[in-house]
Design a protein around this motif. Structure first.
Motif, PDB file in Angstrom:
ATOM      1  N   PHE A 177       0.824  -1.215   0.000  1.00 49.23           N
ATOM      2  CA  PHE A 177       0.000   0.000   0.000  1.00 49.23           C
ATOM      3  C   PHE A 177       0.855   1.262   0.000  1.00 49.23           C
ATOM      4  O   PHE A 177       0.563   2.208  -0.738  1.00 49.23           O
ATOM      5  CB  PHE A 177      -0.948   0.017   1.197  1.00 49.23           C
ATOM      6  N   LEU A 178       1.904   1.275   0.800  1.00 51.53           N
ATOM      7  CA  LEU A 178       2.770   2.456   0.846  1.00 51.53           C
ATOM      8  C   LEU A 178       3.469   2.690  -0.488  1.00 51.53           C
ATOM      9  O   LEU A 178       3.522   3.823  -0.983  1.00 51.53           O
ATOM     10  CB  LEU A 178       3.800   2.321   1.969  1.00 51.53           C
ATOM     11  N   LEU A 179       3.988   1.621  -1.083  1.00 48.40           N
ATOM     12  CA  LEU A 179       4.654   1.767  -2.372  1.00 48.40           C
ATOM     13  C   LEU A 179       3.656   2.124  -3.473  1.00 48.40           C
ATOM     14  O   LEU A 179       3.967   2.939  -4.352  1.00 48.40           O
ATOM     15  CB  LEU A 179       5.419   0.486  -2.727  1.00 48.40           C
TER      16      LEU A 179
ATOM     17  N   LEU B 255       4.171   5.430  -5.621  1.00 48.78           N
ATOM     18  CA  LEU B 255       4.378   5.355  -7.080  1.00 48.78           C
ATOM     19  C   LEU B 255       3.244   6.002  -7.869  1.00 48.78           C
ATOM     20  O   LEU B 255       3.491   6.600  -8.919  1.00 48.78           O
ATOM     21  CB  LEU B 255       4.577   3.907  -7.515  1.00 48.78           C
ATOM     22  N   LEU B 256       2.010   5.885  -7.367  1.00 50.07           N
ATOM     23  CA  LEU B 256       0.902   6.552  -8.069  1.00 50.07           C
ATOM     24  C   LEU B 256       1.028   8.069  -7.974  1.00 50.07           C
ATOM     25  O   LEU B 256       0.792   8.777  -8.960  1.00 50.07           O
ATOM     26  CB  LEU B 256      -0.445   6.074  -7.541  1.00 50.07           C
ATOM     27  N   PHE B 257       1.405   8.578  -6.801  1.00 55.70           N
ATOM     28  CA  PHE B 257       1.625  10.025  -6.677  1.00 55.70           C
ATOM     29  C   PHE B 257       2.785  10.473  -7.558  1.00 55.70           C
ATOM     30  O   PHE B 257       2.699  11.500  -8.236  1.00 55.70           O
ATOM     31  CB  PHE B 257       1.886  10.433  -5.223  1.00 55.70           C
ATOM     32  N   LEU B 258       3.862   9.699  -7.557  1.00 59.14           N
ATOM     33  CA  LEU B 258       5.017  10.038  -8.383  1.00 59.14           C
ATOM     34  C   LEU B 258       4.648  10.016  -9.869  1.00 59.14           C
ATOM     35  O   LEU B 258       4.947  10.962 -10.603  1.00 59.14           O
ATOM     36  CB  LEU B 258       6.165   9.065  -8.107  1.00 59.14           C
TER      37      LEU B 258
ATOM     38  N   ALA C  47      -5.330  -1.864  -4.715  1.00 62.97           N
ATOM     39  CA  ALA C  47      -5.303  -2.136  -3.273  1.00 62.97           C
ATOM     40  C   ALA C  47      -6.321  -3.217  -2.908  1.00 62.97           C
ATOM     41  O   ALA C  47      -6.011  -4.140  -2.133  1.00 62.97           O
ATOM     42  CB  ALA C  47      -5.589  -0.854  -2.498  1.00 62.97           C
ATOM     43  N   PHE C  48      -7.508  -3.134  -3.464  1.00 61.06           N
ATOM     44  CA  PHE C  48      -8.545  -4.123  -3.180  1.00 61.06           C
ATOM     45  C   PHE C  48      -8.137  -5.517  -3.673  1.00 61.06           C
ATOM     46  O   PHE C  48      -8.268  -6.510  -2.951  1.00 61.06           O
ATOM     47  CB  PHE C  48      -9.874  -3.701  -3.833  1.00 61.06           C
ATOM     48  N   ILE C  49      -7.628  -5.590  -4.887  1.00 64.30           N
ATOM     49  CA  ILE C  49      -7.260  -6.877  -5.481  1.00 64.30           C
ATOM     50  C   ILE C  49      -6.120  -7.519  -4.695  1.00 64.30           C
ATOM     51  O   ILE C  49      -6.186  -8.702  -4.357  1.00 64.30           O
ATOM     52  CB  ILE C  49      -6.904  -6.711  -6.978  1.00 64.30           C
TER      53      ILE C  49
END
Length: 134
Positions: free
Chosen positions: A11-13, A17-20, A53-55
């Motif tokens: 979740f943290l990564l 990565l999505l923000f980046l 995240a859900f998957i």
């Protein structure tokens, strides 16, 4: 510092990565004088992040009970993403009769980030599961 468990690492990564990638995506669009927040880009990053995240959470939850079916569950998660794409994005993208490269990138970039992380962490999860059963 204590080692974080696999879902927390994921979740943290994923968020990082999505923000980046969102920042880089927006930067590239703005430097090319292209519309920045169009083509449902914010919705795409949110939906792809939530689905990834859900998957992964579902895969992790069922890792021991259904370890022989994790691959099928993983493919089911990809199918779920395609359903969301066709329900939430495709009608808007095809409303003018054509899906542009910008529209495709708006969906595909966060999809690819999520898919890469899901694949990497699912592989890691299965390897840990295999090592613990030996």
């Amino acid at each position: 510092m204590p080692k974080l468990n696999l879902p927390i690492q994921f979740f943290l990564l994923l968020v990082f990565l999505l923000f980046l990638s969102f920042g880089i995506h927006i930067f590239v669009l703005s430097t090319k004088s292209l519309p920045v927040l169009e083509n449902l880009i914010v919705r795409s990053y949110l939906v792809n992040g939530i689905l990834a995240a859900f998957i992964f959470s579902a895969l992790y939850q069922f890792r021991e009970r259904l370890k022989n079916q994790i691959g099928f569950l993983f493919m089911g998660g990809s199918f779920l993403k395609f359903i969301f794409f066709f329900l939430l994005f495709y009608p808007s993208y095809k409303s003018d009769g054509d899906m542009s490269g910008l529209e495709f990138a708006s969906f595909f970039v966060p999809y690819a980030v999520g898919l890469f992380l899901e694949t990497f962490y699912t592989s890691k999860m299965l390897k840990n599961l295999e090592e613990s059963s030996e």
